[in-house]
Write an enzyme that holds these catalytic residues in place. Structure first.
Site, PDB file in Angstrom:
ATOM      1  N   SER A  59       0.864  -1.199   0.000  1.00  0.00           N
ATOM      2  CA  SER A  59       0.000   0.000   0.000  1.00  0.00           C
ATOM      3  C   SER A  59       0.886   1.230   0.000  1.00  0.00           C
ATOM      4  CB  SER A  59      -0.877   0.020   1.245  1.00  0.00           C
ATOM      5  OG  SER A  59      -1.526   1.280   1.359  1.00  0.00           O
ATOM      6  N   TYR A 114      -2.257  -1.235  10.239  1.00  0.00           N
ATOM      7  CA  TYR A 114      -2.306  -1.546   8.806  1.00  0.00           C
ATOM      8  C   TYR A 114      -1.069  -0.988   8.102  1.00  0.00           C
ATOM      9  CZ  TYR A 114      -4.021  -1.423   3.953  1.00  0.00           C
ATOM     10  OH  TYR A 114      -4.151  -1.577   2.596  1.00  0.00           O
TER      11      TYR A 114
HETATM   12  P1  NDP Z   1     -11.535  -6.273  -0.413  1.00  0.00           P
HETATM   13  O1  NDP Z   1     -11.883  -6.336   1.036  1.00  0.00           O
HETATM   14  O2  NDP Z   1     -12.416  -5.535  -1.327  1.00  0.00           O
HETATM   15  O3  NDP Z   1     -11.337  -7.775  -0.979  1.00  0.00           O
HETATM   16  C1  NDP Z   1     -10.552  -8.639  -0.211  1.00  0.00           C
HETATM   17  C2  NDP Z   1     -10.417  -9.979  -0.889  1.00  0.00           C
HETATM   18  O4  NDP Z   1      -9.537 -10.760  -0.098  1.00  0.00           O
HETATM   19  C3  NDP Z   1     -11.699 -10.751  -0.976  1.00  0.00           C
HETATM   20  O5  NDP Z   1     -11.628 -11.583  -2.092  1.00  0.00           O
HETATM   21  C4  NDP Z   1     -11.699 -11.570   0.319  1.00  0.00           C
HETATM   22  O6  NDP Z   1     -12.427 -12.781   0.208  1.00  0.00           O
HETATM   23  C5  NDP Z   1     -10.240 -11.874   0.458  1.00  0.00           C
HETATM   24  N1  NDP Z   1      -9.824 -12.030   1.819  1.00  0.00           N
HETATM   25  C6  NDP Z   1     -10.104 -11.233   2.880  1.00  0.00           C
HETATM   26  N2  NDP Z   1      -9.545 -11.732   3.994  1.00  0.00           N
HETATM   27  C7  NDP Z   1      -8.897 -12.857   3.616  1.00  0.00           C
HETATM   28  C8  NDP Z   1      -8.147 -13.826   4.297  1.00  0.00           C
HETATM   29  N3  NDP Z   1      -7.958 -13.746   5.620  1.00  0.00           N
HETATM   30  N4  NDP Z   1      -7.635 -14.844   3.602  1.00  0.00           N
HETATM   31  C9  NDP Z   1      -7.852 -14.979   2.276  1.00  0.00           C
HETATM   32  N5  NDP Z   1      -8.560 -14.102   1.575  1.00  0.00           N
HETATM   33  C10 NDP Z   1      -9.083 -13.056   2.236  1.00  0.00           C
HETATM   34  O7  NDP Z   1     -10.048  -5.665  -0.435  1.00  0.00           O
HETATM   35  P2  NDP Z   1      -9.263  -4.857  -1.580  1.00  0.00           P
HETATM   36  O8  NDP Z   1      -9.479  -5.488  -2.880  1.00  0.00           O
HETATM   37  O9  NDP Z   1      -9.535  -3.424  -1.401  1.00  0.00           O
HETATM   38  O10 NDP Z   1      -7.766  -5.073  -1.077  1.00  0.00           O
HETATM   39  C11 NDP Z   1      -6.922  -6.068  -1.626  1.00  0.00           C
HETATM   40  C12 NDP Z   1      -5.498  -5.767  -1.201  1.00  0.00           C
HETATM   41  O11 NDP Z   1      -5.126  -4.463  -1.657  1.00  0.00           O
HETATM   42  C13 NDP Z   1      -5.272  -5.776   0.308  1.00  0.00           C
HETATM   43  O12 NDP Z   1      -4.007  -6.312   0.600  1.00  0.00           O
HETATM   44  C14 NDP Z   1      -5.281  -4.287   0.656  1.00  0.00           C
HETATM   45  O13 NDP Z   1      -4.547  -4.006   1.821  1.00  0.00           O
HETATM   46  C15 NDP Z   1      -4.612  -3.714  -0.588  1.00  0.00           C
HETATM   47  N6  NDP Z   1      -4.864  -2.304  -0.786  1.00  0.00           N
HETATM   48  C16 NDP Z   1      -6.131  -1.852  -1.052  1.00  0.00           C
HETATM   49  C17 NDP Z   1      -6.354  -0.509  -1.250  1.00  0.00           C
HETATM   50  C18 NDP Z   1      -7.698   0.052  -1.538  1.00  0.00           C
HETATM   51  O14 NDP Z   1      -7.827   1.287  -1.553  1.00  0.00           O
HETATM   52  N7  NDP Z   1      -8.718  -0.755  -1.811  1.00  0.00           N
HETATM   53  C19 NDP Z   1      -5.246   0.472  -1.173  1.00  0.00           C
HETATM   54  C20 NDP Z   1      -3.955  -0.126  -0.911  1.00  0.00           C
HETATM   55  C21 NDP Z   1      -3.801  -1.449  -0.726  1.00  0.00           C
HETATM   56  P3  NDP Z   1     -13.633 -13.136   1.212  1.00  0.00           P
HETATM   57  O15 NDP Z   1     -14.784 -12.293   0.802  1.00  0.00           O
HETATM   58  O16 NDP Z   1     -13.892 -14.577   1.014  1.00  0.00           O
HETATM   59  O17 NDP Z   1     -13.148 -12.823   2.595  1.00  0.00           O
END
Ligand code: NDP
Length: 246
Positions: A141, A155
């Site tokens: 991030s 985070y």
């Molecule tokens: P979302 O919450 O929208 O999606 C998360 C995804 O990860 C879902 O598919 C979820 O599946 C899965 N997931 C959540 N927890 C777990 C777990 N413990 N083990 C396996 N899978 C898991 O998140 P984003 O798409 O926004 O974020 C994705 C990545 O990008 C993260 O690492 C986040 O920190 C990073 N990021 C995001 C930003 C943003 O602005 N959105 C900015 C910077 C970084 P399920 O529904 O089954 O739990």
């Protein structure tokens, strides 16, 4: 020929948001793709169907990033299904926004276990199978580099850890022709960080472009780093953040 044909990718947390976009993009570029998820079995199945309808190959595996055995099993299932592993995208991640002093030990553990420990475990398991040309890609991030808003202290600390994990590991596996890079998104419109609402206001203000990014902005960058033209990029922290860290 598609640039990732004959390659296999594993995207953790690929049922929604950034991970789902990455999975679909890597599949469109020719890779066979495995995704993991925790609770979103239906959403994961939809991603798989969409990839298959477009002519690609995909599987979904339930594996909580905080569960080391499940993560290792997901890597093994990917290799057993597709015969190899070329690209690991450590995307699964979470945030529990609140003032640091109010965070419980359980909340701190959860954020560390998913964002850092899960990344370590998946990477160790994946490296057992990776050959020359392998790609380890973190979704870190922009707050792993600089912090502008309160409420995300643990985070940001985990994303800082991911940054140094990337740099350190690149030194260990570079001689095997494996690259390790950290993609650092800024505000991207997902369930985790919706573009509408109070939480979005300071994030928008911090971007140079004055808008949220789209999941495909991140997916395109990941696809490039996964591809052959990125073979001399390693140990790098690459922002796709609308100028947040400019
Ligand atoms: P979302 O919450 O929208 O999606 C998360 C995804 O990860 C879902 O598919 C979820 O599946 C899965 N997931 C959540 N927890 C777990 C777990 N413990 N083990 C396996 N899978 C898991 O998140 P984003 O798409 O926004 O974020 C994705 C990545 O990008 C993260 O690492 C986040 O920190 C990073 N990021 C995001 C930003 C943003 O602005 N959105 C900015 C910077 C970084 P399920 O529904 O089954 O739990």
């Amino acid at each position: 020929m598609a640039i990732l044909s004959d390659k296999t990718a594993l995207v953790t947390g690929g049922s929604r948001g950034i991970g789902a976009a990455i999975a679909k993009r890597l599949a469109a570029d020719g890779a066979s793709v495995a995704i993991t998820y925790t609770k979103g079995g239906d959403a994961a199945a939809r991603v798989v169907k969409e990839i298959e309808r477009a002519g690609g190959r995909a599987i979904a595996i339930q594996a909580d990033a905080a569960d080391a055995d499940a993560v290792k099993a997901a890597v093994e299932k990917t290799v057993a299904t597709f015969g190899r592993l070329d690209v690991l995208v450590n995307n699964a991640g979470t945030a529990i926004p609140k003032q640091f002093e109010e965070a419980t030990l359980e909340e701190l553990d959860r954020v560390i276990d998913i964002n850092v420990r899960g990344t370590f475990v998946a990477t160790q398991a994946a490296l057992k199978h990776m050959r020359e040309g392998g790609r380890i890609i973190m979704i870190g991030s922009c707050v792993g580099e600089r912090m502008m808003t309160p409420g995300l202290v643990p985070y940001a600390a985990t994303k800082g850890a991911v940054k140094m994990f990337t740099q350190g590991l690149s030194r260990e596996v570079g001689s095997r022709g494996i690259t390790v890079n950290n993609i650092e998104p800024g505000p991207i419109d997902t369930d985790l960080n919706p573009a509408a609402g109070d939480w979005a206001v300071p994030q928008l203000a911090n971007t140079a472009l004055k808008r949220y990014g789209h999941v495909d902005d991140v997916a395109a960058f990941v696809a490039f780093v996964a591809g052959p033209e990125a073979s001399y990029i390693t140990g790098a922290n690459l922002t796709v953040d609308g100028g947040t860290n400019a």
